[in-house]
Scaffold this motif. Structure first.
Motif, PDB file in Angstrom:
ATOM      1  N   UNK A 119      86.967 -32.959 -42.144  1.00 50.36           N
ATOM      2  CA  UNK A 119      86.081 -32.658 -43.261  1.00 50.36           C
ATOM      3  C   UNK A 119      85.572 -31.227 -43.183  1.00 50.36           C
ATOM      4  N   UNK A 120      85.069 -30.839 -42.022  1.00 50.73           N
ATOM      5  CA  UNK A 120      84.546 -29.491 -41.852  1.00 50.73           C
ATOM      6  C   UNK A 120      85.627 -28.445 -42.070  1.00 50.73           C
ATOM      7  N   UNK A 121      86.799 -28.681 -41.505  1.00 53.39           N
ATOM      8  CA  UNK A 121      87.887 -27.705 -41.630  1.00 53.39           C
ATOM      9  C   UNK A 121      88.284 -27.506 -43.091  1.00 53.39           C
ATOM     10  N   UNK A 122      88.366 -28.585 -43.850  1.00 53.64           N
ATOM     11  CA  UNK A 122      88.772 -28.481 -45.258  1.00 53.64           C
ATOM     12  C   UNK A 122      87.725 -27.750 -46.088  1.00 53.64           C
ATOM     13  N   UNK A 123      86.455 -28.055 -45.874  1.00 57.16           N
ATOM     14  CA  UNK A 123      85.402 -27.394 -46.648  1.00 57.16           C
ATOM     15  C   UNK A 123      85.300 -25.911 -46.291  1.00 57.16           C
ATOM     16  N   UNK A 124      85.467 -25.607 -45.016  1.00 56.90           N
ATOM     17  CA  UNK A 124      85.424 -24.204 -44.603  1.00 56.90           C
ATOM     18  C   UNK A 124      86.605 -23.415 -45.161  1.00 56.90           C
ATOM     19  N   UNK A 125      87.712 -24.071 -45.299  1.00 54.92           N
ATOM     20  CA  UNK A 125      88.889 -23.405 -45.865  1.00 54.92           C
ATOM     21  C   UNK A 125      88.719 -23.159 -47.356  1.00 54.92           C
ATOM     22  N   UNK A 126      88.034 -24.063 -48.029  1.00 53.89           N
ATOM     23  CA  UNK A 126      87.932 -24.008 -49.491  1.00 53.89           C
ATOM     24  C   UNK A 126      86.812 -23.094 -49.977  1.00 53.89           C
ATOM     25  N   UNK A 127      85.717 -23.001 -49.230  1.00 55.70           N
ATOM     26  CA  UNK A 127      84.538 -22.272 -49.703  1.00 55.70           C
ATOM     27  C   UNK A 127      84.073 -21.245 -48.658  1.00 55.70           C
ATOM     28  N   UNK A 128      83.355 -20.211 -49.117  1.00 56.52           N
ATOM     29  CA  UNK A 128      82.967 -19.111 -48.201  1.00 56.52           C
ATOM     30  C   UNK A 128      81.673 -19.379 -47.451  1.00 56.52           C
ATOM     31  N   UNK A 129      81.601 -20.484 -46.740  1.00 56.05           N
ATOM     32  CA  UNK A 129      80.396 -20.804 -45.987  1.00 56.05           C
ATOM     33  C   UNK A 129      80.190 -19.789 -44.868  1.00 56.05           C
ATOM     34  N   UNK A 130      78.923 -19.412 -44.684  1.00 59.56           N
ATOM     35  CA  UNK A 130      78.572 -18.446 -43.638  1.00 59.56           C
ATOM     36  C   UNK A 130      77.866 -19.095 -42.455  1.00 59.56           C
ATOM     37  N   UNK A 131      77.920 -20.408 -42.407  1.00 60.37           N
ATOM     38  CA  UNK A 131      77.351 -21.132 -41.281  1.00 60.37           C
ATOM     39  C   UNK A 131      77.787 -22.580 -41.330  1.00 60.37           C
ATOM     40  N   UNK A 132      77.635 -23.277 -40.208  1.00 55.03           N
ATOM     41  CA  UNK A 132      77.814 -24.718 -40.129  1.00 55.03           C
ATOM     42  C   UNK A 132      76.463 -25.291 -39.751  1.00 55.03           C
ATOM     43  N   UNK A 133      75.897 -26.083 -40.622  1.00 55.15           N
ATOM     44  CA  UNK A 133      74.557 -26.615 -40.436  1.00 55.15           C
ATOM     45  C   UNK A 133      73.797 -26.523 -41.753  1.00 55.15           C
ATOM     46  N   UNK A 134      72.555 -26.755 -41.741  1.00 55.47           N
ATOM     47  CA  UNK A 134      71.742 -27.174 -40.632  1.00 55.47           C
ATOM     48  C   UNK A 134      72.134 -28.595 -40.222  1.00 55.47           C
ATOM     49  N   UNK A 135      72.388 -28.797 -38.937  1.00 49.86           N
ATOM     50  CA  UNK A 135      72.653 -30.135 -38.432  1.00 49.86           C
ATOM     51  C   UNK A 135      71.669 -30.447 -37.305  1.00 49.86           C
ATOM     52  N   UNK A 158      85.622 -17.763 -37.832  1.00 40.95           N
ATOM     53  CA  UNK A 158      85.132 -17.198 -39.095  1.00 40.95           C
ATOM     54  C   UNK A 158      83.947 -16.265 -38.881  1.00 40.95           C
ATOM     55  N   UNK A 159      83.524 -16.090 -37.638  1.00 44.00           N
ATOM     56  CA  UNK A 159      82.372 -15.268 -37.286  1.00 44.00           C
ATOM     57  C   UNK A 159      81.135 -15.713 -38.058  1.00 44.00           C
ATOM     58  N   UNK A 160      80.849 -17.012 -37.990  1.00 41.59           N
ATOM     59  CA  UNK A 160      79.692 -17.578 -38.684  1.00 41.59           C
ATOM     60  C   UNK A 160      78.792 -18.303 -37.685  1.00 41.59           C
ATOM     61  N   UNK A 161      77.616 -18.699 -38.159  1.00 41.33           N
ATOM     62  CA  UNK A 161      76.590 -19.286 -37.304  1.00 41.33           C
ATOM     63  C   UNK A 161      76.683 -20.806 -37.253  1.00 41.33           C
TER      64      UNK A 161
END
Length: 298
Positions: A119-135, A158-161
């Motif tokens: 799930x995370x990999x697909x969403x990160x590939x599709x959209x320009x998210x600059x972080x994973x979270x808040x979790x 992706x050099x993101x937080x």
């Protein structure tokens, strides 16, 4: 989530030692005062969760930001579609980050949810998210190591937080998995004492924190800055950001007063420090141009 009422004062000796190198900065520089109202704000902890979509359509969210002088916001949502709705509407104002929560995966079980890595990999590939979270990491479970190593790898690629809501130990554990991971500590630990916050920020020189839900800890009973929090704000002025945490609709209803409360404590700081925490740190960390010229735009 009620606002915490935890004690935040350091023992007298520890506080005195912390404040020694800060005395000149704290007392010789004039606070920014009312000029704080001219600063743009980067809201580094915003959610646009599904219960808000009907009561607060995307246009009304941006209007609330405009009313509060919030030029830009870091947004994560349950589910992620809320973040994308806001980003689609106001791409110049929204920095998206990917919250893992969706379907039956929530704050208490997301690390055990089937297919989370995919799930995370697909969403990160599709959209320009600059972080994973808040979790959330409510309780550290080292059996989650394989998933967290994958999450860290995705973020580093992706050099993101990672935007982490936890106590100190999960933060330490994540750094033990990879010392180069980039972490934003949500709410600066929320219920953690100021002494603990200071110690963790000192322990990890790259750790960043947002101060959402901390406004009533930062302001002392006399209306000035709490001394322990003043030490944190001055010592770590390059690694702090403000935030609203719109986790329930009541936070949206009170959005202007929440951001005004942040401006209140920012007004007690020297101008250079207030500017950093209000927007400059976030602008640097996310590679954005943040100014009042964005207010009123999409």
């Amino acid at each position: 989530m009620p606002r915490p009422a935890y004690p935040s004062h350091l023992p007298a000796l520890a506080l005195a030692l912390l404040l020694v190198p800060l005395t000149a900065s704290a007392h010789d520089e004039k606070p920014i005062g009312d000029a704080v109202n001219t600063l743009p704000i980067f809201d580094a902890h915003m959610h646009y969760k599904e219960p808000a979509w009907e009561q607060f359509p995307v246009a009304s969210v941006v209007e609330l930001m405009d009313r509060s002088g919030v030029a830009m916001a870091l947004v994560s949502s349950t589910p992620d579609e809320g973040t994308i709705m806001l980003w689609d509407y106001a791409p110049n104002r929204i920095v998206p980050e990917l919250r893992p929560y969706h379907g039956s995966a929530g704050s208490s079980n997301w690390t055990k949810a089937p297919g989370m890595e995919e799930y995370l990999a697909k969403r990160l590939e599709k959209y320009p998210h600059r972080g994973i979270g808040e979790f959330h990491i409510h309780r550290l479970d080292t059996s989650d190591e394989a998933l967290f190593r994958q999450v860290i790898a995705m973020a580093k690629a992706r050099d993101i937080f990672l935007h982490v809501h936890s106590g100190p130990e999960p933060v330490r554990w994540l750094y033990s998995l990879d010392p180069a991971v980039k972490i934003i500590w949500a709410h600066a630990g929320l219920g953690e004492r100021a002494e603990t916050v200071h110690a963790l920020l000192a322990e990890f020189p790259t750790l960043v924190a947002d101060t959402s839900l901390r406004e009533y800890d930062i302001i002392a009973g006399d209306g000035g800055l709490d001394p322990a929090w003043e030490a944190i704000l001055l010592t770590f002025q390059d690694r702090l950001m403000v935030g609203s945490d719109t986790w329930v609709n009541g936070q949206w209803e009170n959005y202007t007063s929440i951001m005004a409360s942040h401006r209140h404590w920012l007004s007690k700081l020297p101008e250079a420090v207030a500017r950093k925490i209000a927007y400059q740190n976030a602008a640097r960390l996310f590679g954005r141009e943040v100014s009042m010229e964005l207010v009123g735009r999409r």
